[in-house]
Design a protein around this motif. Structure first.
Motif, PDB file in Angstrom:
ATOM      1  N   LEU A 194      16.631  15.192 -36.710  1.00  0.00           N
ATOM      2  CA  LEU A 194      16.966  14.576 -35.413  1.00  0.00           C
ATOM      3  C   LEU A 194      17.187  13.082 -35.557  1.00  0.00           C
ATOM      4  O   LEU A 194      18.142  12.523 -34.998  1.00  0.00           O
ATOM      5  CB  LEU A 194      15.845  14.828 -34.415  1.00  0.00           C
ATOM      6  CG  LEU A 194      15.911  16.110 -33.604  1.00  0.00           C
ATOM      7  CD1 LEU A 194      14.725  16.183 -32.684  1.00  0.00           C
ATOM      8  CD2 LEU A 194      17.181  16.166 -32.832  1.00  0.00           C
ATOM      9  N   ALA A 197      20.542  10.996 -34.811  1.00  0.00           N
ATOM     10  CA  ALA A 197      20.544   9.887 -33.859  1.00  0.00           C
ATOM     11  C   ALA A 197      21.051   8.614 -34.523  1.00  0.00           C
ATOM     12  O   ALA A 197      21.789   7.836 -33.905  1.00  0.00           O
ATOM     13  CB  ALA A 197      19.143   9.674 -33.306  1.00  0.00           C
ATOM     14  N   SER A 228      24.747   8.510 -34.503  1.00  0.00           N
ATOM     15  CA  SER A 228      25.268   8.036 -33.224  1.00  0.00           C
ATOM     16  C   SER A 228      25.157   6.530 -33.110  1.00  0.00           C
ATOM     17  O   SER A 228      26.090   5.854 -32.648  1.00  0.00           O
ATOM     18  CB  SER A 228      24.506   8.699 -32.080  1.00  0.00           C
ATOM     19  OG  SER A 228      24.586  10.088 -32.190  1.00  0.00           O
ATOM     20  N   PRO A 244      29.287  10.604 -35.589  1.00  0.00           N
ATOM     21  CA  PRO A 244      28.488  11.519 -34.776  1.00  0.00           C
ATOM     22  C   PRO A 244      29.225  12.810 -34.442  1.00  0.00           C
ATOM     23  O   PRO A 244      28.595  13.809 -34.158  1.00  0.00           O
ATOM     24  CB  PRO A 244      28.221  10.714 -33.502  1.00  0.00           C
ATOM     25  CG  PRO A 244      29.348   9.805 -33.404  1.00  0.00           C
ATOM     26  CD  PRO A 244      29.704   9.438 -34.807  1.00  0.00           C
ATOM     27  N   GLN A 245      30.561  12.769 -34.481  1.00  0.00           N
ATOM     28  CA  GLN A 245      31.293  13.963 -34.086  1.00  0.00           C
ATOM     29  C   GLN A 245      31.112  15.090 -35.081  1.00  0.00           C
ATOM     30  O   GLN A 245      31.066  16.256 -34.695  1.00  0.00           O
ATOM     31  CB  GLN A 245      32.777  13.643 -33.941  1.00  0.00           C
ATOM     32  CG  GLN A 245      33.084  12.877 -32.672  1.00  0.00           C
ATOM     33  CD  GLN A 245      34.526  12.492 -32.581  1.00  0.00           C
ATOM     34  OE1 GLN A 245      35.273  12.651 -33.528  1.00  0.00           O
ATOM     35  NE2 GLN A 245      34.912  11.989 -31.442  1.00  0.00           N
ATOM     36  N   LEU A 300      26.558  15.832 -35.414  1.00  0.00           N
ATOM     37  CA  LEU A 300      26.408  17.139 -34.774  1.00  0.00           C
ATOM     38  C   LEU A 300      25.839  18.156 -35.754  1.00  0.00           C
ATOM     39  O   LEU A 300      25.006  18.990 -35.377  1.00  0.00           O
ATOM     40  CB  LEU A 300      27.763  17.606 -34.236  1.00  0.00           C
ATOM     41  CG  LEU A 300      27.690  18.820 -33.335  1.00  0.00           C
ATOM     42  CD1 LEU A 300      26.960  18.490 -32.067  1.00  0.00           C
ATOM     43  CD2 LEU A 300      29.056  19.356 -33.022  1.00  0.00           C
ATOM     44  N   VAL A 324      22.052  17.505 -36.063  1.00  0.00           N
ATOM     45  CA  VAL A 324      21.309  17.862 -34.861  1.00  0.00           C
ATOM     46  C   VAL A 324      21.263  19.381 -34.686  1.00  0.00           C
ATOM     47  O   VAL A 324      20.226  19.956 -34.322  1.00  0.00           O
ATOM     48  CB  VAL A 324      21.954  17.146 -33.660  1.00  0.00           C
ATOM     49  CG1 VAL A 324      21.359  17.622 -32.380  1.00  0.00           C
ATOM     50  CG2 VAL A 324      21.745  15.666 -33.777  1.00  0.00           C
ATOM     51  N   LEU A 325      22.384  20.041 -34.989  1.00  0.00           N
ATOM     52  CA  LEU A 325      22.390  21.510 -34.887  1.00  0.00           C
ATOM     53  C   LEU A 325      21.486  22.126 -35.945  1.00  0.00           C
ATOM     54  O   LEU A 325      20.834  23.157 -35.686  1.00  0.00           O
ATOM     55  CB  LEU A 325      23.809  22.036 -35.037  1.00  0.00           C
ATOM     56  CG  LEU A 325      24.733  21.828 -33.827  1.00  0.00           C
ATOM     57  CD1 LEU A 325      26.100  22.388 -34.132  1.00  0.00           C
ATOM     58  CD2 LEU A 325      24.175  22.472 -32.598  1.00  0.00           C
ATOM     59  N   ALA A 329      18.768  20.745 -36.952  1.00  0.00           N
ATOM     60  CA  ALA A 329      17.427  20.578 -36.377  1.00  0.00           C
ATOM     61  C   ALA A 329      17.126  21.693 -35.389  1.00  0.00           C
ATOM     62  O   ALA A 329      16.022  22.257 -35.377  1.00  0.00           O
ATOM     63  CB  ALA A 329      17.325  19.220 -35.696  1.00  0.00           C
ATOM     64  N   CYS A 340      29.799  26.502 -32.979  1.00  0.00           N
ATOM     65  CA  CYS A 340      29.853  25.226 -32.257  1.00  0.00           C
ATOM     66  C   CYS A 340      30.356  24.115 -33.172  1.00  0.00           C
ATOM     67  O   CYS A 340      31.246  23.339 -32.815  1.00  0.00           O
ATOM     68  CB  CYS A 340      28.462  24.837 -31.754  1.00  0.00           C
ATOM     69  SG  CYS A 340      27.916  25.718 -30.325  1.00  0.00           S
ATOM     70  N   GLN A 345      34.046  21.890 -33.217  1.00  0.00           N
ATOM     71  CA  GLN A 345      34.156  20.431 -33.262  1.00  0.00           C
ATOM     72  C   GLN A 345      34.918  19.993 -34.511  1.00  0.00           C
ATOM     73  O   GLN A 345      35.748  19.079 -34.455  1.00  0.00           O
ATOM     74  CB  GLN A 345      32.759  19.829 -33.266  1.00  0.00           C
ATOM     75  CG  GLN A 345      32.726  18.328 -33.254  1.00  0.00           C
ATOM     76  CD  GLN A 345      32.983  17.760 -31.890  1.00  0.00           C
ATOM     77  OE1 GLN A 345      32.547  18.319 -30.907  1.00  0.00           O
ATOM     78  NE2 GLN A 345      33.701  16.664 -31.830  1.00  0.00           N
TER      79      GLN A 345
END
Lengths: 143, 85
Positions: free
Chosen positions: A11, A15, A18, A41-42, A46, A49-50, A52, A69, A73
């Protein structure tokens, strides 16, 4: 406990991607270098985070959905980046003094020359207006 | 874990502020479109964070919808932008 540690690291990594994009958008001088920052971040953010979310949930059934997902993207962001970059090049939203090399410049020059040669027989028929339109129109079509 | 969630939230908030600053100030409309794309990416990261915190999976479809909206938005802006800047 170990799950929490892994989830936390992923995570925070996402972050920071980003945050890097935000700082890059703020600090970079022109559109093309800002685009370079904006992709972090795109795609990579992503992904982290996914990952995580996948570790936190811990179910194999979720993995294809998360991959879908991310794949969506991954398919859409290069296309939109291409469109934005091409429009930025056409409308000259870039600072040429920052470029070390513009590979597209030669191609555009050659395309303009080619188009002018192709239009010469048509212009010889006596359409002066068509010849005057030529350079602007061909430059627009070539870029 | 709670501390980590607060930290991640504040980092995302800072990142979205920077991107929104570029969207407001941005010299050209392409900069704004790019910055709003970044805002959408950060929003999807925040959605995943809420899913992790609240232990549910309801927002997965929103991730797909957000990437679709960002794609359509920036492609439309780039497509219909002409030399006026």
């Amino acid at each position: 406990m170990l799950t929490d540690v892994i989830v936390s690291i992923l995570l925070i990594g996402g972050a920071f991607m980003s945050l890097a994009a935000g700082i890059g958008l703020l600090r970079f001088p022109d559109l093309l270098s800002r685009m370079h920052a904006a992709t972090k971040p795109q795609v990579l953010g992503l992904l982290l985070v996914l990952a995580a979310l996948a570790v936190e949930t811990g179910s194999w059934l979720l993995l294809p959905v998360l991959f879908l997902c991310w794949l969506f993207q991954l398919l859409t962001s290069p296309v939109s980046a291409l469109m934005v970059g091409r429009t930025g090049y056409r409308t000259r939203h870039l600072r040429r003094e920052l470029l070390t090399l513009d590979e597209l410049d030669d191609v555009v020059e050659r395309a303009i020359v080619d188009q002018a040669e192709r239009q010469r027989p048509a212009g010889a028929d006596g359409a002066d207006a068509g010849v005057q339109d030529g350079p602007g129109g061909s430059a627009g079509a070539a870029r | 874990m709670t501390i980590v969630i607060y930290v991640v939230q504040s980092i995302l908030a800072l990142a979205v502020m920077l991107a929104l600053y570029r969207a407001v100030v941005g010299p050209s409309i392409l900069d704004r479109a790019l910055a709003l794309d970044v805002v959408l990416a950060i929003i999807s990261a925040a959605l995943v964070l809420t899913m992790i915190v609240n232990h549910h999976l309801d927002h997965l479809i929103l991730l797909v919808v957000i990437s679709l909206v960002g794609f359509i938005g920036s492609v439309a802006v780039a497509r219909f932008l002409t030399d006026r800047g």
